[in-house]
Scaffold this active site. Sequence first.
Site, PDB file in Angstrom:
ATOM      1  CB  SER A  70      -0.961  -0.033   1.184  1.00  0.00           C
ATOM      2  OG  SER A  70      -1.977   0.918   1.032  1.00  0.00           O
ATOM      3  CG  ASP A 126      -6.115  -2.899  -4.194  1.00  0.00           C
ATOM      4  OD1 ASP A 126      -6.941  -2.275  -3.506  1.00  0.00           O
ATOM      5  OD2 ASP A 126      -4.891  -2.890  -3.965  1.00  0.00           O
ATOM      6  CG  HIS A 141      -5.254  -2.610  -0.383  1.00  0.00           C
ATOM      7  ND1 HIS A 141      -4.609  -1.961  -1.407  1.00  0.00           N
ATOM      8  CD2 HIS A 141      -4.807  -2.029   0.764  1.00  0.00           C
ATOM      9  CE1 HIS A 141      -3.819  -1.018  -0.907  1.00  0.00           C
ATOM     10  NE2 HIS A 141      -3.917  -1.054   0.411  1.00  0.00           N
TER      11      HIS A 141
END
Length: 670
Positions: free
Chosen positions: A495, A582, A614
């Site tokens: 991320s 995602d 994600h």
Amino acid sequence: MMRYVLSAVLLAAALPAHAQTPATDVPLIERAKIFGNPTKAAARLSPDGKWLSWIAPRDGVLNVWVAPADHPSQAKPLTDEKVRPIRSNFWSPDSKVVLFIQDKGGDENFLLYGVDVASGKQTNYTPFEKTRAQVLQISSKIKDRILVGINNRDPRWHDVYSLELATGKLTLVQQNDGYGGFLADDQLKLRIAEKSRADGGVSYYRMNDGKVESTPLVEVGLEDSQTTSPWAFTTDGSTLYWTDSRQRNTSALVAQDVASGKMTVLAEDQRADIGGTLQDKKTGRVQAYSIDYLTQEYVPLSDDIKDDLAFLKNNTKGQFVITSRTEADDKWLVAVDAVTAPDATWLYDRKAKKLTRLYVSRPELEGAPLAAMQPVEIKSRDGLTLVSYLTLPKTVDPTGSGKAGKPVPMVLFVHGGPWARDRYGYNSYHQWLANRGYAVLSVNYRGSTGFGKNFISAGDLQWGRKMHDDLIDAVQWAIRNGVTTGDKVAIMGGSYGGYATLAGVTFTPTTFACGVDIVGPSNLFTLLQTIPPYWEAGKQQFYKRMGDPTTEDGRALLKERSPLNYADKIRRPLLIGQGANDPRVNVRESEQIVDAMAARKIPVTYVVFPDEGHGFARPVNNIAFNAVTENFLAQCLGGRAEAIGNAVKASTAQVKHGAEFAPGLAEAIK
């Protein structure tokens, strides 16, 4: 362009991973033991104390199990998920139903499910498409229903419904036309509404009989927006607890008298924000709070659990967290993290002052050569204190002193968020990488949460700049202190950590020997264009803290801080992992930079998982990507690696580009 071709040649000519394995008497821990399914996890006591629930494998997939609290060995599975693991569970207030949320393939459209313990009947309480359900309030007094938020009418906003657990009936309580959230009391009455402001701040309003008052109860500016919010009411509704950083830096625990509005500070710590509270099960009164600076600790506010906290501190080996309590408050579940041993969950009988071990999460790691983690304070170039965590391989620090006997290659492992933080405790990535021969350093760079509002605000508009400088400063600290050498540092993260990796190999192209980017954004402008609609309430926060795509200056800043626009500067090996579904960091974020690098013939390996979002929730996929990663790092840094073997074939991994640049990958997918 010649230097990039040369990089590829050097990659191809490097020694095979098995030839680089350093001499060591520390056994290699199998990937599957670290990243496979836990034996048991996430235990919860039913409110009436009669039942225990937890997550455990059923036919290789994590499912919900339940057992009589006095006979845990009589556990039975309640759910039968075949593919995607269930990762949490919680109890209905009447102790009849175990609840859980589940999405599809990582799309984060979480629906709410419940399973009746007696009959085994499973109910989808929110049977809608493209919907994300939220549990808003579970009462200690009202047993037959709970409050949930559902965004099936407008994906940006969650309408509030009362859910009857026995029948599944949903009754609209409050249509939401632009509020970021609501807070209810123990009678399931909505009392507070939260609304985002154009300046990135938040306004909180009282509610009466479903009506939102026109004048805010509390106004919070941008700098306090992540450290000030209402937490919970006492059960009689007379006191509202807040975490509040106004007129101070770190957030304090504050009690507000609802009738008079008077605010009283109950606790604060100059080092860190109040992390959480323990509240009386009958009255809702706060009994203790937690502080997490270098490590977490509980601080009692009242005498009624002071002795219990002291007993647990004296009788557990490691950092403990109270995870579940019965309504009678006679039994607690306590999770104990010893760092160098797998997590264990204990049943605590308050009256008898007795601890009984229920399970060890990963018994296969008992006795394994797990490495110690050291909290360290690192100074940034402009004087900020960066709370960080260092794990050294046992080969250079056999006693866990935190001092390396000699420099070793290092992985800078960067947390996501960025509005999150690293913590002390057992960390699967730290243990895995340290076992492979690397020092591992995780840094709470500016913008990380938990250390006060000033530390968060210091990261505003600093993506790829001062936030990245903090990471570079931490690397220099590690070099100065003999942890590593300047030519043997990799950067890795997911991320925001993936963004930091891309920033590392573009903005500082010779600092890192290689990078591993997991679901990281490469283009901040397209990232903000594709954020999920249910993040609408927080959009101004993104704009004010990252860069505003609606203004010319903001667009220029986002362009300047986007690694995609500097792909031609990459001269170090890069591995990218992405979930196709995602919703936070769209798959195009990875595709764009892979395409840009491929067009310039810059080596990059790109692995996509079509059933993930994600991050990689399915252990088989996580193990596959980590198999590729550790062989990639072995070539780059010279550590050791477990062969890929069948790990990639056993997963859903699709190698979209550059298998030839990751050792063993081309052979593994034949």
